[in-house]
Design a protein around this motif. Structure first.
Motif, mmCIF file in Angstrom:
data_model
loop_
_atom_site.group_PDB
_atom_site.id
_atom_site.type_symbol
_atom_site.label_atom_id
_atom_site.label_comp_id
_atom_site.label_asym_id
_atom_site.label_seq_id
_atom_site.Cartn_x
_atom_site.Cartn_y
_atom_site.Cartn_z
ATOM 1 N N ALA A 64 0.843 -1.207 0.000
ATOM 2 C CA ALA A 64 0.000 0.000 0.000
ATOM 3 C C ALA A 64 0.874 1.251 0.000
ATOM 4 O O ALA A 64 0.562 2.250 -0.669
ATOM 5 N N GLU A 65 1.984 1.191 0.703
ATOM 6 C CA GLU A 65 2.893 2.356 0.741
ATOM 7 C C GLU A 65 3.513 2.598 -0.636
ATOM 8 O O GLU A 65 3.578 3.725 -1.126
ATOM 9 N N ARG A 66 3.935 1.502 -1.278
ATOM 10 C CA ARG A 66 4.529 1.631 -2.624
ATOM 11 C C ARG A 66 3.541 2.223 -3.617
ATOM 12 O O ARG A 66 3.876 3.104 -4.406
ATOM 13 N N ILE A 67 2.294 1.731 -3.554
ATOM 14 C CA ILE A 67 1.267 2.235 -4.475
ATOM 15 C C ILE A 67 1.028 3.722 -4.209
ATOM 16 O O ILE A 67 0.957 4.541 -5.139
ATOM 17 N N THR A 68 0.926 4.073 -2.930
ATOM 18 C CA THR A 68 0.657 5.480 -2.577
ATOM 19 C C THR A 68 1.740 6.394 -3.134
ATOM 20 O O THR A 68 1.465 7.488 -3.628
ATOM 21 N N LYS A 69 2.987 5.908 -3.083
ATOM 22 C CA LYS A 69 4.097 6.749 -3.571
ATOM 23 C C LYS A 69 4.153 6.802 -5.091
ATOM 24 O O LYS A 69 4.792 7.694 -5.647
ATOM 25 N N SER A 70 3.515 5.836 -5.763
ATOM 26 C CA SER A 70 3.739 5.771 -7.208
ATOM 27 C C SER A 70 2.583 6.276 -8.057
ATOM 28 O O SER A 70 2.735 6.423 -9.262
ATOM 29 N N ILE A 71 1.396 6.519 -7.471
ATOM 30 C CA ILE A 71 0.287 6.983 -8.328
ATOM 31 C C ILE A 71 -0.092 8.426 -7.973
ATOM 32 O O ILE A 71 0.108 8.859 -6.841
ATOM 33 N N PRO A 72 -0.663 9.151 -8.951
ATOM 34 C CA PRO A 72 -0.933 10.581 -8.732
ATOM 35 C C PRO A 72 -2.259 10.888 -8.041
ATOM 36 O O PRO A 72 -2.585 12.051 -7.859
ATOM 37 N N ILE A 73 -3.055 9.863 -7.703
ATOM 38 C CA ILE A 73 -4.343 10.135 -7.038
ATOM 39 C C ILE A 73 -4.272 9.636 -5.595
ATOM 40 O O ILE A 73 -3.480 8.726 -5.268
ATOM 41 N N PRO A 74 -5.104 10.207 -4.706
ATOM 42 C CA PRO A 74 -5.076 9.771 -3.305
ATOM 43 C C PRO A 74 -5.468 8.303 -3.136
ATOM 44 O O PRO A 74 -6.395 7.813 -3.792
ATOM 45 N N THR A 75 -4.754 7.635 -2.240
ATOM 46 C CA THR A 75 -5.126 6.283 -1.839
ATOM 47 C C THR A 75 -5.838 6.386 -0.491
ATOM 48 O O THR A 75 -5.415 7.147 0.383
ATOM 49 N N ILE A 76 -6.924 5.636 -0.355
ATOM 50 C CA ILE A 76 -7.702 5.649 0.888
ATOM 51 C C ILE A 76 -7.593 4.234 1.471
ATOM 52 O O ILE A 76 -8.117 3.279 0.898
ATOM 53 N N GLY A 77 -6.898 4.116 2.584
ATOM 54 C CA GLY A 77 -6.622 2.781 3.130
ATOM 55 C C GLY A 77 -7.702 2.293 4.080
ATOM 56 O O GLY A 77 -8.286 3.065 4.838
ATOM 57 N N ILE A 78 -7.951 0.981 3.999
ATOM 58 C CA ILE A 78 -8.745 0.287 5.032
ATOM 59 C C ILE A 78 -8.047 -1.054 5.208
ATOM 60 O O ILE A 78 -8.073 -1.898 4.310
ATOM 61 N N GLY A 79 -7.318 -1.193 6.305
ATOM 62 C CA GLY A 79 -6.481 -2.380 6.463
ATOM 63 C C GLY A 79 -5.328 -2.328 5.496
ATOM 64 O O GLY A 79 -4.938 -3.342 4.920
ATOM 65 N N ALA A 80 -4.745 -1.150 5.283
ATOM 66 C CA ALA A 80 -3.662 -0.993 4.302
ATOM 67 C C ALA A 80 -2.411 -0.420 4.985
ATOM 68 O O ALA A 80 -1.594 -1.193 5.481
ATOM 69 N N SER A 81 -2.256 0.897 5.032
ATOM 70 C CA SER A 81 -1.024 1.470 5.583
ATOM 71 C C SER A 81 -1.283 2.878 6.102
ATOM 72 O O SER A 81 -2.081 3.618 5.506
ATOM 73 N N PRO A 82 -0.566 3.286 7.156
ATOM 74 C CA PRO A 82 -0.692 4.675 7.624
ATOM 75 C C PRO A 82 -0.141 5.668 6.600
ATOM 76 O O PRO A 82 -0.393 6.865 6.695
ATOM 77 N N CYS A 83 0.626 5.155 5.613
ATOM 78 C CA CYS A 83 1.178 6.046 4.580
ATOM 79 C C CYS A 83 0.145 6.427 3.530
ATOM 80 O O CYS A 83 0.408 7.296 2.697
ATOM 81 N N CYS A 84 -1.020 5.759 3.518
ATOM 82 C CA CYS A 84 -2.035 6.108 2.516
ATOM 83 C C CYS A 84 -2.410 7.583 2.674
ATOM 84 O O CYS A 84 -2.237 8.175 3.739
ATOM 85 N N ASP A 85 -2.978 8.148 1.611
ATOM 86 C CA ASP A 85 -3.350 9.574 1.654
ATOM 87 C C ASP A 85 -4.585 9.818 2.513
ATOM 88 O O ASP A 85 -4.901 10.963 2.822
ATOM 89 N N GLY A 86 -5.300 8.758 2.863
ATOM 90 C CA GLY A 86 -6.472 8.893 3.723
ATOM 91 C C GLY A 86 -6.820 7.539 4.293
ATOM 92 O O GLY A 86 -6.235 6.512 3.911
ATOM 93 N N GLN A 87 -7.784 7.532 5.214
ATOM 94 C CA GLN A 87 -8.222 6.278 5.832
ATOM 95 C C GLN A 87 -9.740 6.256 5.862
ATOM 96 O O GLN A 87 -10.391 7.293 5.984
ATOM 97 N N ILE A 88 -10.279 5.034 5.778
ATOM 98 C CA ILE A 88 -11.721 4.850 5.949
ATOM 99 C C ILE A 88 -11.949 3.624 6.814
ATOM 100 O O ILE A 88 -11.131 2.686 6.792
ATOM 101 N N LEU A 89 -13.007 3.635 7.585
ATOM 102 C CA LEU A 89 -13.449 2.443 8.321
ATOM 103 C C LEU A 89 -14.968 2.368 8.205
ATOM 104 O O LEU A 89 -15.628 3.377 7.913
ATOM 105 N N VAL A 90 -15.490 1.187 8.457
ATOM 106 C CA VAL A 90 -16.937 1.033 8.568
ATOM 107 C C VAL A 90 -17.338 1.622 9.926
ATOM 108 O O VAL A 90 -16.786 1.244 10.962
ATOM 109 N N MET A 91 -18.261 2.588 9.913
ATOM 110 C CA MET A 91 -18.566 3.334 11.144
ATOM 111 C C MET A 91 -18.962 2.407 12.301
ATOM 112 O O MET A 91 -18.482 2.550 13.425
#
Ligand code: KIV
Length: 293
Positions: free
Chosen positions: A194-221
Motif C-alpha cells: 500500500a505504501e509503494r502504491i501510494t508513492k507511485s500513483i498521482p491520485i489519493p489512496t484511501i486505506g482500510i487495512g492498508a497502511s498509515p502512509c495512505c493519503d487517507g483512511q476509511i473504516l466502517v462506522m
C-alpha cells in the motif's frame, strides 16, 4: 447555466487535490443522523454496500440491490451538509458494460444528489471508469480485497502478502488512476505494498487495512464504534459505552490526521510472520458456526 453555483460541499476534485497533503478522513455512513455527526469530522462519507451486512444481516455484499443503495444514499445526503457523499455501485449494476454502468450510476446520482460513485475492480474496470468520468460521473476506484468478488476469491482474504502478487495490484492502481478515477480505496492489503502504491500513483489512496502512509483512511462506522459483533484486525474501536458518537468519531479523525491510526497492529505484513492472511471477520454479522461433533 446560472453562475449562482453555491458551493457547500467537498467535491471529488477537492479530494483529488489532497494527494500527499493532510490525510483524508472518511467513514461509511448509512443513515441520516450518524451522517450528520460524521459530517463534522470527515472529508467524505461512503454509503458502502457493506450496509447489506451491517444494516441488513447479509453474509456478503453480493445481494445488495441498487434501490437499497439509493434509499440509504438519500438519507446520508439529507443528513450531511459538507462532506462529499460517495455511493457504492452494488454487485451486478456496473460490470456488464460501460453503458449499463453509466445508466445505473446516473440513476444513483440523480436520485440522491451524491457527488461520486465507487466501483470495485482494477484493470477490468478501466474502460468503464473512463466512460463514466468522460460523461460527468466522478469515480472512486477500489482495489486489493474487493468484497463483491468474495465467491471467486474464496473468502475475505488479505491481498499482496506475497511479493509475487504485487505487480498485478500495482498495475491495477496505475490503470485506474490513468483512467480518471479521482481516488482509490486500498482494502486489506500488505502495508508495504500500500505504501509503494501510494508513492507511485498521482491520485489519493484511501486505506482500510492498508497502511498509515495512505493519503487517507476509511473504516466502517459501526466497526469503529464497537457496534459490530466481530471486526477484522485493522479496526480500532474508538467507541464504547459512555463515549458519545461525536467524541469517538472526533478521536478517529484526530488519529487519522496525526497518522497514529492505523498503528502496526492494524496492518498486514508480508507472509511468514505467523499471521493469518484471512480477514474473514470483515464486517461479519454472525459468529462462525462451531462444527458439530
Ligand atoms: O462497502 C464498504 O463499506 C466499503 C469500504 C470497506 C471501503 O467499500
Amino acid at each position: 447555466m446560472s453562475i449562482h453555483f453555491k458551493r457547500r460541499r467537498v467535491m471529488a476534485p477537492d479530494i483529488a487535490a489532497r494527494k500527499g497533503g493532510e490525510p483524508i478522513v472518511a467513514l461509511t455512513a448509512y443513515h441520516a443522523h450518524t451522517a450528520a455527526i460524521a459530517d463534522n469530522h470527515c472529508d467524505f462519507l461512503l454509503v458502502g454496500d457493506s450496509l447489506g451486512m451491517v444494516m441488513h444481516g447479509h453474509e456478503t455484499t453480493v445481494p445488495v440491490p441498487l434501490e437499497l443503495m439509493i434509499m440509504h444514499g438519500q438519507a446520508v445526503v439529507r443528513g450531511s451538509k459538507r462532506a462529499l457523499v460517495v455511493i457504492d455501485m452494488p454487485f451486478g449494476t456496473y460490470e456488464e458494460s460501460p453503458s449499463i454502468a453509466f445508466r445505473n450510476s446516473a440513476k444513483v446520482m440523480k436520485a440522491t444528489d451524491c457527488g461520486a460513485v465507487k466501483l470495485e475492480g482494477g484493470r477490468r474496470m478501466v474502460e468503464t471508469i473512463r466512460y463514466l468520468v468522460d460523461r460527468g460521473i466522478p469515480v472512486m476506484a477500489h482495489i486489493g480485497l474487493t468484497p463483491q468478488s468474495v465467491n471467486v476469491i474464496g473468502g475475505f482474504k488479505t491481498q499482496g502478502r506475497s511479493a509475487n502478487e504485487w505487480h498485478a495490484i500495482e498495475e491495477d492502481a496505475r490503470l485506474v488512476a490513468e483512467a480518471g478515477a479521482f481516488a482509490v480505496v486500498l482494502e486489506a492489503m500488505a502495508a508495504p505494498l500500500a505504501e509503494r502504491i501510494t508513492k507511485s500513483i498521482p491520485i489519493p489512496t484511501i486505506g482500510i487495512g492498508a497502511s498509515p502512509c495512505c493519503d487517507g483512511q476509511i473504516l466502517v462506522m459501526e466497526d469503529m464504534l464497537g457496534l459490530s459483533p466481530e471486526v477484522p484486525k485493522f479496526v480500532k474501536k474508538f467507541g464504547s459505552i459512555g463515549v458519545s458518537i461525536d467524541r469517538a468519531i472526533g478521536a478517529y479523525a484526530r488519529e487519522v490526521r496525526a497518522r497514529t491510526f492505523p498503528a502496526a497492529e492494524h496492518t498486514y505484513t508480508l507472509k511468514d510472520d505467523g499471521e493469518s492472511g484471512v480477514a474473514t471477520s470483515i464486517r461479519a454479522t454472525k459468529k462462525p458456526k462451531t462444527p458439530s461433533t
